[in-house]
Design an enzyme around this catalytic site. Structure first.
Site: not given
Ligand code: KIV
Length: 266
Positions: A45-46, A84, A114, A116, A183
């Site tokens: 989600d980055s 994510d 994934k 959190e 992280e």
């Molecule tokens: O969203 C993302 O890029 C991440 C990484 C920083 C692990 O979760």
């Protein structure tokens, strides 16, 4: 090269082979990283702040992520693709988490999801893995909860911090996670967690003793203005892009591009 499958990650941990993961958000980047031998491609989600220009990851939705995840899945022949689940798409409970994970996988071709958190989302993780979808955990600094954590703070410091993180990590492992991202966790805590778990840890700003490493690709390639201290620029792609654009502008304005070899006559 043989396709990377879920069982390979534990095998890599057991034989001490480091696992590599990079973020990717589009087809050409996925192709390049796949060909370079990156084991996992994460459509994180980055995407929100790195590609779409949001201030944080929180506004991102599944609908916005879908075209990007789909493009990455199309570009990955060998790598294992993880997507994510964005903020708001799993916290409420197992039913929402399964619906979101199924939606993401069905519409994109991602192999795993994934999201959190630790014990607070363990029921969701169990439900998602029971539904047949591989799950990767994410502990330590969790950007979706940045406000609750009081900003981008290094995690794992202070008395009792290790025990809290271990309880969270074990809950994720128990619920069926196949790996956990750590992280911005201090290195000694990341090392102890890695030793305590059967499943691999993949660190970002968590020192050298995790089972694998992940970076946001723009940080690793030197694109953009933000250079976190835990990352490393393996190339200066941002500068190369600016140079290419400046060269193009100069040649078009100066009348030297297109030249005869770029031109169709008749
Ligand atoms: O969203 C993302 O890029 C991440 C990484 C920083 C692990 O979760």
């Amino acid at each position: 090269m043989a396709k990377v499958r879920i069982h390979h990650f534990r095998e890599m941990k057991q034989r001490g082979e480091k696992i590599t993961m990079l973020t990717a958000y589009d087809f050409p980047t996925a192709r390049a990283f796949d060909a370079a031998g990156v084991d996992l491609l994460l459509v994180g989600d980055s995407l929100a702040d790195n590609i779409l220009g949001y201030d944080s990851t929180q506004p991102l939705t599944i609908d916005e992520m879908v075209p990007f995840v789909r493009a990455v899945a199309r570009g990955a022949d060998r790598a294992f693709v993880v997507a994510d689940l964005p903020f708001g798409s799993y916290e409420q409970g197992p039913e929402l988490a399964v619906a979101s994970a199924v939606d993401m996988v069905k519409r994109t071709g991602a192999t795993a999801v994934k999201f959190e958190g630790g014990r607070r989302i363990a029921r969701q993780v169990k439900a998602v893995t029971d539904a047949g979808i591989p799950f990767m955990g994410h502990l330590g600094f969790t950007p979706q909860s940045e406000n609750a954590l009081g900003g981008r703070r290094i995690q794992g410091r202070g008395d009792g911090a290790y025990d809290v993180m271990l309880a969270d990590a074990l809950a994720l492992q128990e619920a069926g996670a196949f790996a956990i991202v750590l992280e911005m966790v201090i290195a000694p805590v990341a090392e102890k967690l890695t030793a305590a778990l059967d499943i691999p840890t993949i660190g970002i700003g968590a020192g050298p003793h995790t089972d694998g490493q992940v970076l946001v690709w723009l940080d690793a390639a030197g694109v953009g203005d933000w250079h976190p201290s835990f990352s490393k620029q393996f190339a200066q792609v941002g500068q190369a892009m600016s140079d290419a654009a400046a060269g193009y502008v100069a040649e078009v304005k100066g009348g030297t591009f297109p030249a005869p070899e770029h031109t169709f006559d008749e």
